[in-house]
Structure formats: C-alpha cells, structure tokens
Design a protein around this motif. Structure first.
Motif, PDB file in Angstrom:
ATOM      1  N   GLU A  38      -4.842  -2.424  -4.045  1.00 11.67           N
ATOM      2  CA  GLU A  38      -6.386  -1.827  -3.738  1.00 11.67           C
ATOM      3  C   GLU A  38      -7.274  -2.836  -3.499  1.00 11.67           C
ATOM      4  O   GLU A  38      -7.164  -3.923  -4.015  1.00 11.67           O
ATOM      5  CB  GLU A  38      -6.870  -0.847  -4.651  1.00 11.67           C
ATOM      6  N   GLN A  67       3.555   1.758  -1.917  1.00 10.60           N
ATOM      7  CA  GLN A  67       3.712   1.893  -3.053  1.00 10.60           C
ATOM      8  C   GLN A  67       2.639   1.823  -3.864  1.00 10.60           C
ATOM      9  O   GLN A  67       2.855   2.105  -5.063  1.00 10.60           O
ATOM     10  CB  GLN A  67       5.066   0.705  -3.539  1.00 10.60           C
ATOM     11  N   LYS A  68       1.352   1.956  -3.275  1.00 11.43           N
ATOM     12  CA  LYS A  68       0.163   2.063  -4.171  1.00 11.43           C
ATOM     13  C   LYS A  68       0.061   0.951  -5.177  1.00 11.43           C
ATOM     14  O   LYS A  68      -0.376   1.060  -6.393  1.00 11.43           O
ATOM     15  CB  LYS A  68       0.200   3.592  -4.789  1.00 11.43           C
ATOM     16  N   GLU A 100       0.843  -1.248  -0.028  1.00  7.93           N
ATOM     17  CA  GLU A 100       0.086  -0.040   0.042  1.00  7.93           C
ATOM     18  C   GLU A 100       0.866   1.394   0.103  1.00  7.93           C
ATOM     19  O   GLU A 100       0.385   2.301  -0.671  1.00  7.93           O
ATOM     20  CB  GLU A 100      -0.838   0.030   1.254  1.00  7.93           C
TER      21      GLU A 100
END
Length: 151
Positions: free
Chosen positions: A91, A87-88, A85
């Motif tokens: 989801e 590092q995105k 999360e």
C-alpha cells in the motif's frame, strides 16, 4: 590613443566580426546540444528495462524487524507494483515520482522512527520505483524494513 577610438569605422567592423563569430559559435553549440539530447533520448528508450507480457511467476520476500516471509506470485502484470497490489502485499500513496510504498504485507513503516521499505532484486537495490520496475518470469524481489535514512 588606440586605433579603436581613432578609427570608429574599423571599430564597428571589428565589433560586427566578433558578433558574427559569437553568433556562429552559439549556433554550433546549440546544434551540438540538440544532437546530444536526441542521442540521449534515443539511448534511454533503447536501453531502458523492457516489460514482458503474459503469465509469469515471481518470488517476493518481506523482511521486517523479526522475520522473513516468502511469497510465490503468479501474475500477468508487467510491473512490480501491479503484481504486489494484486496480492494486496503493498500500500502507498501516489506522488509525482510514482507510488511511495508505506506498507508491505500489512506492516507500516513508521516515518517518525525513520523506517522505510527498501526494495531489491536479487539483493541489489532497485534504481526504479515499484511502479516502473518491469518483471519477468523467474524474477526474485525483496522488501526489507530499514531503520535510518542514511542506511
């Protein structure tokens, strides 16, 4: 005629003895059950995967229908979801069972096509969710887009 009907007092005494034996047996079984549950709880807390604090570097690869992308992640997170999360890279939606990952590296799994993300560590499927999978320096994880719920 049985002795039980001929001697009601004997019948009551035998009934009480049987009841007392059943009561003792029930107490013994309950005590054993409590001991087994206590040992199981102790073993779970002793043998569960441990987290490691501090800086660590992990490898993470994402394989979709067409390609594999590799990432090197430096993190202080203790669990896989935290590192991803940050590092995105993932989801999802929270549930009573933890984070249900629906998107990895911007690629959404299409449930109408029975697509789902399979997370592995060193090629072995994780037995825990991403939010309860501890990470350590040097670990290598993979996320692979799978098709079909029986795969």
């Amino acid at each position: 005629m049985s002795y039980m009907t001929a001697f009601p007092i004997v019948s009551k005494i035998i009934g009480k003895v049987i009841f007392m034996k059943n009561k003792k047996l029930t107490a013994i079984v309950a005590a054993i059950l409590v001991i087994v549950v206590a040992i199981g709880g102790f073993m779970y807390f002793k043998l569960r995967p441990q987290t490691s604090e501090g800086a660590k570097t992990i490898e993470f690869s994402v394989t979709d229908k067409t390609e594999t992308k590799k990432f090197t992640i430096k993190t202080d997170a203790e669990f896989l979801s935290g590192a991803l999360e940050e590092q995105k890279l993932i989801e999802g939606t929270e549930s009573e069972y933890g984070l249900f990952v629906t998107k990895v590296n911007g690629i959404a799994a299409d449930s109408s096509k029975e697509e789902w993300w399979c997370f592995t560590k060193g090629g072995e499927m994780l037995m825990t969710g991403v939010d309860s999978t501890p990470i350590a320096d040097g670990d290598s994880f993979e996320a692979t887009l799978k098709v079909g719920y029986d795969s």
